[in-house]
Design a protein around this motif. Sequence first.
Motif, PDB file in Angstrom:
ATOM      1  N   GLU A 157       4.682  -6.127   4.135  1.00 35.17           N
ATOM      2  CA  GLU A 157       4.352  -5.200   5.221  1.00 35.17           C
ATOM      3  C   GLU A 157       5.480  -5.233   6.229  1.00 35.17           C
ATOM      4  O   GLU A 157       6.330  -6.136   6.200  1.00 35.17           O
ATOM      5  CB  GLU A 157       3.055  -5.663   5.905  1.00 35.17           C
ATOM      6  N   GLU A 195      -5.057   1.139   2.672  1.00 32.27           N
ATOM      7  CA  GLU A 195      -4.896   0.059   3.661  1.00 32.27           C
ATOM      8  C   GLU A 195      -5.003   0.587   5.079  1.00 32.27           C
ATOM      9  O   GLU A 195      -5.567  -0.062   5.959  1.00 32.27           O
ATOM     10  CB  GLU A 195      -3.537  -0.636   3.450  1.00 32.27           C
ATOM     11  N   GLU A 196      -4.468   1.772   5.289  1.00 35.70           N
ATOM     12  CA  GLU A 196      -4.452   2.312   6.654  1.00 35.70           C
ATOM     13  C   GLU A 196      -5.834   2.788   7.111  1.00 35.70           C
ATOM     14  O   GLU A 196      -6.020   3.125   8.276  1.00 35.70           O
ATOM     15  CB  GLU A 196      -3.434   3.470   6.763  1.00 35.70           C
ATOM     16  N   ASP A 253       6.436   1.329   7.097  1.00 38.62           N
ATOM     17  CA  ASP A 253       5.051   0.905   6.810  1.00 38.62           C
ATOM     18  C   ASP A 253       4.467   1.823   5.742  1.00 38.62           C
ATOM     19  O   ASP A 253       3.868   2.822   6.089  1.00 38.62           O
ATOM     20  CB  ASP A 253       4.240   0.930   8.097  1.00 38.62           C
ATOM     21  N   MET A 254       4.572   1.476   4.404  1.00 34.67           N
ATOM     22  CA  MET A 254       5.390   0.386   3.964  1.00 34.67           C
ATOM     23  C   MET A 254       6.128   0.705   2.668  1.00 34.67           C
ATOM     24  O   MET A 254       6.188  -0.084   1.747  1.00 34.67           O
ATOM     25  CB  MET A 254       4.554  -0.898   3.831  1.00 34.67           C
ATOM     26  N   HIS A 271       0.833  -1.208   0.000  1.00 32.24           N
ATOM     27  CA  HIS A 271       0.000   0.000   0.000  1.00 32.24           C
ATOM     28  C   HIS A 271       0.866   1.256   0.000  1.00 32.24           C
ATOM     29  O   HIS A 271       1.932   1.287   0.617  1.00 32.24           O
ATOM     30  CB  HIS A 271      -0.987   0.010   1.170  1.00 32.24           C
TER      31      HIS A 271
HETATM   32 ZN   LIG Z   1       1.071  -1.169   6.368  1.00 32.00          ZN
END
Ligand SMILES: [Zn+2]
Length: 381
Positions: free
Chosen positions: A169, A144-145, A110-111, A84
């Motif tokens: 990740e 994603e977050e 991240d990431m 992501h």
């Molecule tokens: Zn992540």
Amino acid sequence: MSQVLDYLKANKTNIKDTLIRLTKAESPSLNKQLVDLCGKELKREFTQLIGGDITIIEKETVGNQYKFTYGNHENSEQILIIGHLDTVWDEGVLPLKEEGDFLYGPGVFDMKGGLTISLWAIKAVKELNVKGNCNIVLLVTTDEEIGSNESKGLILEEAQKSKVVFIPESSIEPNGAVKTARKGVGKFTMKVEGIAAHAGINAWDGASAIEELAHQIIDLKKLSNQEEGISINIGVIHGGTRSNVIAKEAYAEIDVRITKKEQAEKLQHAILNRPHYITGTKVEVAGSMERFPLERTEQVIQLYEELREIARVHGYELEEGASGGASDGNLTAGIGIPTIDGLGPLGGGAHQESEHVSISNLPYRAALLAEMLIKHSCVKE
Ligand SMILES: [Zn+2]
């Protein structure tokens, strides 16, 4: 001796530079404009380093998403890497800096580190002229977050076509252990409606939403089971208006974590179908188990063993561990595709100001993924 590792070690500075460029292009999940700029940067890196087919999935509210394909085998199963672009950092909050062996900055661990490793792993496969039997797809999402709502469908669609999924990740600090298990996550909200009344004059005419919610909270907590790995957290509550008014409304947010897929249905049913305590109140629950767990199945153990063997040849011991958090790996594992997570760089401090990665270790993590790509793309049908 590993040709792959030697090649990547020789490119240590180039790998670091890719990571610096991707990190400089800051990409907070909720800022589409910035995430799109970062996506363009990533596209440029892919084109320059590897070249191949690029599909852009335009998005209205979040950043555009990308499917990068290396290889042009038709109708073959693919190997999927999922990463992501978005980070939890608002623009300008966290400076990018290099100190000793460490690179600090928004999303380095991240990431963007994981994306960098993925690009360089595919680059190594290409430069070493490995002839595989299937395409390597790098799928890059942008939400994603914030729950992957805008990418879930795409992830599942690509996973269905894949024989294995690698998730670069963040690894488990401090030793870079990979993640062979992740908890599943459910999110629910509870709204309670009561009957307002004056606390002194007509106390018995009211029905307290807060009192009902209090019963509900105690009851919900009973669904937790440490041995089974089920935890329930009621992390937010609101309710009422004044101390002398019987509360008309109350509200709670519930977070559920599970370790086995089979726990999901029963729990979801129990949370959505609540018993009722205070006459005159109404309880409404919404939500679902959003992500199944990534379970440490035989398939996952097999992938871990392969990684461990590669690491040994590269001269170190690779450990494994479990994470209480979820990633997009939960989605692919949830539909039964062999998935291994935490392949990102050695580092630490995800979502914290101390977020960092080890620069000297980057070639090792890229080599780990590259060897897996080679191993899985060359398997004869
Ligand atoms: Zn992540």
